[in-house]
Design a protein around this motif. Sequence first.
Motif, PDB file in Angstrom:
ATOM      1  N   GLY B  63       0.800  -1.218   0.000  1.00 14.79           N
ATOM      2  CA  GLY B  63       0.000   0.000   0.000  1.00 14.79           C
ATOM      3  C   GLY B  63       0.827   1.259   0.000  1.00 14.79           C
ATOM      4  O   GLY B  63       2.048   1.238   0.116  1.00 14.79           O
ATOM      5  N   SER B  64       0.171   2.364  -0.110  1.00 12.61           N
ATOM      6  CA  SER B  64       0.892   3.623  -0.068  1.00 12.61           C
ATOM      7  C   SER B  64       0.340   4.460   1.074  1.00 12.61           C
ATOM      8  O   SER B  64      -0.064   5.578   0.912  1.00 12.61           O
ATOM      9  CB  SER B  64       0.756   4.347  -1.394  1.00 12.61           C
ATOM     10  OG  SER B  64      -0.613   4.525  -1.667  1.00 12.61           O
ATOM     11  N   GLY B  65       0.291   3.862   2.224  1.00 16.63           N
ATOM     12  CA  GLY B  65      -0.195   4.619   3.343  1.00 16.63           C
ATOM     13  C   GLY B  65      -1.613   4.242   3.713  1.00 16.63           C
ATOM     14  O   GLY B  65      -1.916   4.061   4.870  1.00 16.63           O
ATOM     15  N   SER B  66      -2.424   4.085   2.737  1.00 15.58           N
ATOM     16  CA  SER B  66      -3.836   3.715   2.879  1.00 15.58           C
ATOM     17  C   SER B  66      -4.510   4.429   4.051  1.00 15.58           C
ATOM     18  O   SER B  66      -5.085   3.816   4.934  1.00 15.58           O
ATOM     19  CB  SER B  66      -3.989   2.196   2.980  1.00 15.58           C
ATOM     20  OG  SER B  66      -3.264   1.712   4.076  1.00 15.58           O
ATOM     21  N   GLY B  67      -4.361   5.752   4.038  1.00 15.81           N
ATOM     22  CA  GLY B  67      -5.099   6.541   5.012  1.00 15.81           C
ATOM     23  C   GLY B  67      -4.468   6.592   6.392  1.00 15.81           C
ATOM     24  O   GLY B  67      -4.975   7.249   7.287  1.00 15.81           O
ATOM     25  N   GLN B  68      -3.356   5.927   6.586  1.00 18.65           N
ATOM     26  CA  GLN B  68      -2.753   5.960   7.909  1.00 18.65           C
ATOM     27  C   GLN B  68      -1.589   6.944   7.955  1.00 18.65           C
ATOM     28  O   GLN B  68      -0.790   6.933   8.872  1.00 18.65           O
ATOM     29  CB  GLN B  68      -2.207   4.569   8.267  1.00 18.65           C
ATOM     30  CG  GLN B  68      -3.232   3.474   8.197  1.00 18.65           C
ATOM     31  CD  GLN B  68      -2.560   2.124   8.222  1.00 18.65           C
ATOM     32  OE1 GLN B  68      -1.532   1.913   8.831  1.00 18.65           O
ATOM     33  NE2 GLN B  68      -3.138   1.171   7.517  1.00 18.65           N
ATOM     34  N   GLY B  69      -1.458   7.764   6.954  1.00 20.20           N
ATOM     35  CA  GLY B  69      -0.319   8.674   6.889  1.00 20.20           C
ATOM     36  C   GLY B  69       0.690   8.178   5.883  1.00 20.20           C
ATOM     37  O   GLY B  69       0.526   7.125   5.285  1.00 20.20           O
ATOM     38  N   GLN B  70       1.729   8.979   5.733  1.00 26.16           N
ATOM     39  CA  GLN B  70       2.738   8.637   4.735  1.00 26.16           C
ATOM     40  C   GLN B  70       3.481   7.354   5.135  1.00 26.16           C
ATOM     41  O   GLN B  70       3.759   7.155   6.320  1.00 26.16           O
ATOM     42  CB  GLN B  70       3.747   9.780   4.631  1.00 26.16           C
ATOM     43  CG  GLN B  70       3.168  11.010   3.960  1.00 26.16           C
ATOM     44  CD  GLN B  70       4.154  12.156   3.980  1.00 26.16           C
ATOM     45  OE1 GLN B  70       4.913  12.287   4.930  1.00 26.16           O
ATOM     46  NE2 GLN B  70       4.126  12.967   2.952  1.00 26.16           N
ATOM     47  N   PRO B  71       3.842   6.543   4.140  1.00 23.30           N
ATOM     48  CA  PRO B  71       4.532   5.300   4.486  1.00 23.30           C
ATOM     49  C   PRO B  71       6.043   5.487   4.638  1.00 23.30           C
ATOM     50  O   PRO B  71       6.788   4.533   4.522  1.00 23.30           O
ATOM     51  CB  PRO B  71       4.206   4.401   3.298  1.00 23.30           C
ATOM     52  CG  PRO B  71       4.050   5.332   2.163  1.00 23.30           C
ATOM     53  CD  PRO B  71       3.535   6.620   2.709  1.00 23.30           C
ATOM     54  N   PHE B  72       6.468   6.723   4.838  1.00 20.93           N
ATOM     55  CA  PHE B  72       7.901   6.953   4.999  1.00 20.93           C
ATOM     56  C   PHE B  72       8.105   8.067   6.023  1.00 20.93           C
ATOM     57  O   PHE B  72       7.184   8.821   6.319  1.00 20.93           O
ATOM     58  CB  PHE B  72       8.560   7.336   3.663  1.00 20.93           C
ATOM     59  CG  PHE B  72       8.022   8.596   3.074  1.00 20.93           C
ATOM     60  CD1 PHE B  72       6.905   8.575   2.265  1.00 20.93           C
ATOM     61  CD2 PHE B  72       8.629   9.821   3.334  1.00 20.93           C
ATOM     62  CE1 PHE B  72       6.385   9.750   1.731  1.00 20.93           C
ATOM     63  CE2 PHE B  72       8.121  10.996   2.799  1.00 20.93           C
ATOM     64  CZ  PHE B  72       6.994  10.949   1.996  1.00 20.93           C
ATOM     65  N   ALA B  73       9.308   8.113   6.545  1.00 22.66           N
ATOM     66  CA  ALA B  73       9.603   9.156   7.524  1.00 22.66           C
ATOM     67  C   ALA B  73      10.881   9.865   7.121  1.00 22.66           C
ATOM     68  O   ALA B  73      11.771   9.268   6.515  1.00 22.66           O
ATOM     69  CB  ALA B  73       9.770   8.518   8.892  1.00 22.66           C
ATOM     70  N   LEU B  74      10.939  11.178   7.432  1.00 26.99           N
ATOM     71  CA  LEU B  74      12.156  11.952   7.169  1.00 26.99           C
ATOM     72  C   LEU B  74      12.708  12.406   8.519  1.00 26.99           C
ATOM     73  O   LEU B  74      11.962  12.919   9.344  1.00 26.99           O
ATOM     74  CB  LEU B  74      11.834  13.182   6.319  1.00 26.99           C
ATOM     75  CG  LEU B  74      11.265  12.923   4.930  1.00 26.99           C
ATOM     76  CD1 LEU B  74      10.733  14.204   4.333  1.00 26.99           C
ATOM     77  CD2 LEU B  74      12.349  12.337   4.035  1.00 26.99           C
ATOM     78  N   VAL B  75      13.981  12.184   8.720  1.00 22.38           N
ATOM     79  CA  VAL B  75      14.597  12.628   9.970  1.00 22.38           C
ATOM     80  C   VAL B  75      15.815  13.464   9.608  1.00 22.38           C
ATOM     81  O   VAL B  75      16.623  13.045   8.761  1.00 22.38           O
ATOM     82  CB  VAL B  75      15.017  11.425  10.851  1.00 22.38           C
ATOM     83  CG1 VAL B  75      15.548  11.905  12.187  1.00 22.38           C
ATOM     84  CG2 VAL B  75      13.861  10.468  11.050  1.00 22.38           C
ATOM     85  N   THR B  76      15.937  14.625  10.215  1.00 20.25           N
ATOM     86  CA  THR B  76      17.032  15.546   9.883  1.00 20.25           C
ATOM     87  C   THR B  76      17.853  15.862  11.123  1.00 20.25           C
ATOM     88  O   THR B  76      17.296  16.031  12.212  1.00 20.25           O
ATOM     89  CB  THR B  76      16.464  16.859   9.304  1.00 20.25           C
ATOM     90  OG1 THR B  76      15.600  16.524   8.221  1.00 20.25           O
ATOM     91  CG2 THR B  76      17.562  17.765   8.793  1.00 20.25           C
ATOM     92  N   GLU B  77      19.141  15.917  10.929  1.00 25.02           N
ATOM     93  CA  GLU B  77      20.040  16.332  12.013  1.00 25.02           C
ATOM     94  C   GLU B  77      21.202  17.118  11.419  1.00 25.02           C
ATOM     95  O   GLU B  77      21.592  16.888  10.266  1.00 25.02           O
ATOM     96  CB  GLU B  77      20.593  15.127  12.769  1.00 25.02           C
ATOM     97  CG  GLU B  77      19.725  14.641  13.921  1.00 25.02           C
ATOM     98  CD  GLU B  77      19.466  15.691  14.988  1.00 25.02           C
ATOM     99  OE1 GLU B  77      20.353  16.548  15.218  1.00 25.02           O
ATOM    100  OE2 GLU B  77      18.358  15.690  15.567  1.00 25.02           O
ATOM    101  N   SER B  78      21.746  18.042  12.203  1.00 24.24           N
ATOM    102  CA  SER B  78      22.903  18.816  11.742  1.00 24.24           C
ATOM    103  C   SER B  78      24.088  18.548  12.653  1.00 24.24           C
ATOM    104  O   SER B  78      23.919  18.344  13.867  1.00 24.24           O
ATOM    105  CB  SER B  78      22.586  20.312  11.770  1.00 24.24           C
ATOM    106  OG  SER B  78      21.553  20.579  10.863  1.00 24.24           O
ATOM    107  N   ALA B  79      25.266  18.536  12.070  1.00 23.25           N
ATOM    108  CA  ALA B  79      26.491  18.296  12.843  1.00 23.25           C
ATOM    109  C   ALA B  79      27.672  18.731  11.996  1.00 23.25           C
ATOM    110  O   ALA B  79      27.545  18.916  10.786  1.00 23.25           O
ATOM    111  CB  ALA B  79      26.601  16.821  13.195  1.00 23.25           C
ATOM    112  N   PRO B  80      28.831  18.908  12.609  1.00 18.79           N
ATOM    113  CA  PRO B  80      29.997  19.369  11.824  1.00 18.79           C
ATOM    114  C   PRO B  80      30.428  18.383  10.743  1.00 18.79           C
ATOM    115  O   PRO B  80      31.047  18.787   9.764  1.00 18.79           O
ATOM    116  CB  PRO B  80      31.093  19.519  12.883  1.00 18.79           C
ATOM    117  CG  PRO B  80      30.368  19.679  14.174  1.00 18.79           C
ATOM    118  CD  PRO B  80      29.103  18.930  14.057  1.00 18.79           C
TER     119      PRO B  80
END
Lengths: 481, 385
Positions: B63-80
């Motif tokens: 499926g592609s989420g099927s109404g439960q939200g996006q089937p993927f997650a994005l996580v961002t972090e910054s560092a040197p």
Amino acid sequence: MDTSNTLFQELKNYLSCNDDVTYFPVQVQDVECTFIYIRSIVDIVMLQEKIIRPLLLLNEPGTRPFMEVIHSDTLFPWPMKDEKDPLTAAEAITAGSAVLIVNSLPSCMIFTIPKYQKRTVQESQNEQVVIGPRESFIEDVDVNLSLLRHKIRHPELKVVRYQIGRYTKTPLYVVYLEGLCDKKLLQVLDRQFKNIDVDGVLGVSFISEQFKITRKTSFPQFQYTERPDSVASAVLEGRVGILLEGTPSAQIVPTTLFSLLQSSEDYYQSFIYASWIRMVRFVFALVSVLLPALYVSISTFQPEIIPTDLLLTIAAARENIPFTALVEALLMELTFEALREAGTRIPKPVGQTISIIGAIVIGQAAVSAGVVSAPMVIVVSITGIAAFIVPHYELGLSLRLLRFALLILGGTMGLIGVLAATFIIYSRLCSLNTFGTPYMQPFAPIVFSEWRDMLFRAPSYMMTRRPYAFHAKNKRRLRKK
Amino acid sequence: MRRWWIAISSVLPVLLLTGCLAKVEINDQLFVLSLYLDKDVEKNEYTVTISSPLPNRLSNGAGSGSGQGQPFALVTESAPTIPLALNAIQRQMTRKLDFSHTRVIVIGNRLARAGLEDLFNWTLRERALDYSTFVMISPQDARSASELTPVFETMPSTVLKRFAVQNNVMGTTLKDCLSGYMAGTGYAMNQLSITEKPVSSQSKTEKWAGVDGIGLFDSTRLKSVLNIQQTRVIAWAIGSRKTPIYRPVYSVLWDGGRSKASVLFTHSESSKTISMTSSGPLVTIKLRGTADVLSLKDDKRREPTESNTYIIKELNDQIGGHLREALTISQENGADILKIGQLLNARYPDVWQELKQDWAGNYKNQVEFQIKLKLDIRNTDMQTG
């Protein structure tokens, strides 16, 4: 009967407490005679027509004196044997013979007229074919020999009899073609069969287990078949068939792994289709051993080699499954083994229920309850089906057993474990040798000329030579004119 | 028994030393499908965004989420540094990051211009990362590319991967970049276009990605960007147009604009040869192509075969012109995107040894290009106008 006849008395002692023994007194010209037999295992019609009737005819006027003709060959139209030893006579009675004791004689006469209950020749149940002969062996070895003789009508087809079992006295026949079969093999078998001293033999597997070679490997060293045409084909290749009374299947020695993966059907169908189906069989034989181990090892150790989309499908299916892939696979495989065993043992009328419960209820319920994942059910099902594609039942069992070893190694050591185990199994297979024949021939040692009947089957006109593996003296199988 | 001990003692170390017993269940891992990398040059800080599927939202994997939200997650972090940023992401995760299924790395424009040494250093040491991972640049921040709307696919990373797999323009991989980096030549990669347009619903606009050019790199830095006309012909010259999903359409005019035709190239191939002249290396680029006429309007109603000669002449001028422009830009920027340096090394290793120290400068000043085109029209279509 005069109680002074010691033979009769001793015989009666031996047969005491046997209420099914019949003592049938007959008087012939003032001489008292007694027939002793077991009604359930002799041919009563034969007894009356060929033995009792000619005897009673002597009571008619003008016939020669009984004591003069009793030992002549012309009295009974049936072969007979004189016997003085009461033990031998008692054994003959229990083996289905009728014994005639004449009061005034020190010996008795034995007439071999056994008639055991047997079923008729039926269609093969375990090695079914679509095209080709369908008859299969039954428990009666004479019928089995008759089926074989019907296939090979040549005086060089030799049938050697042995008797195994102190109590059961089971006849065993070694069948081979003189001139094709390796004499050393016959000597080995002869020595082994003569050395077996056991209470009884009720199944042919007992015979194979007497040989040392079978004790160190799970791979079958003897080829079982319930088809007379398979035995005939093996005998024509220079191999030896072993038939045992009471067992509806014969054993063939020597054997190779590839002969166990061949089916009779291969030779009755078009060589193109037979080759295709044989290759499918080889692939699925490998699948039946390797698939669960590969699935578990790759999914837990080397997920990088799974295509991303498939990986995501597996990951989605495995989400919330409480067990590790290895435990999941072991659970499913054990359940499948239990179902299979239950399916074999269960009485026929309820057999259907088990298969439905197994396939639908357990599988579907386990997946929807989140106990096991759907891909694992698929893997176990494919593996289960693949195991049954192997024509030889015992080889299928062996592969199933190895599957567990590979699965545990795959689940604990990954692909390296699977590869190492596969290598060890392969080395073991290459080192096996049954009665002088390498188990992996013609693959190891390589005999290219025999590859035409290995992974695929060449047309029969191309298979002009007998396999080297079985040491047939006369190598040429087909002469082109 | 002794034999068994020998067998066990020889097999066991092999099994244990090869990383056995280091198992991780599939649902204990977080598969990073795409990486988005940005750099804040002032702060000298990397911003790393990972895109990872959420198996619990992929209903049975399809499926592609099927109404439960996006089937993927994005996580961002910054560092040197990149590893530190990834480490910071890992600290927040309940599952182990796994890069074995990373298929796309998107590089932000500022990072591309600042240089990719740190990225290459990390990729060379991250064993799980596959060198066939596709690399592309974003015209803005890389993070903006991660927010595109996957209309026909399930996840943004799938959209970006398919741009490269289907060879919409180019399919530059990490291996291509690393070979250019190590050899000191250059490479080119797709530049995405990120626009807002109504796609799945007329009422609201969504972020929509496409490919609108290629970025030219010297060994590490983005030097310039080619427009789409130059991009098409450079992709042809590099030889990356093999799959038929995207085939170039050219439009030509003649008779002072009164006659016109559109052609579709159904087959295109290229070859590069190098020879030495007194002035330096001479590279001959041959482009061969076969086209179908899609539409034709000949003002003078010529025979189709005669019209074709005009079409081919115009095509030669147009394609040859674009290629010449693109090569000039690449030379001006010292970005050896056709990997002429490697060609020179293979053919004239001694010359390469002399020139490789300042290859960017030598590529700009010494290399000369000769262009040969062999274009054919396959069909002689009826006039459509």
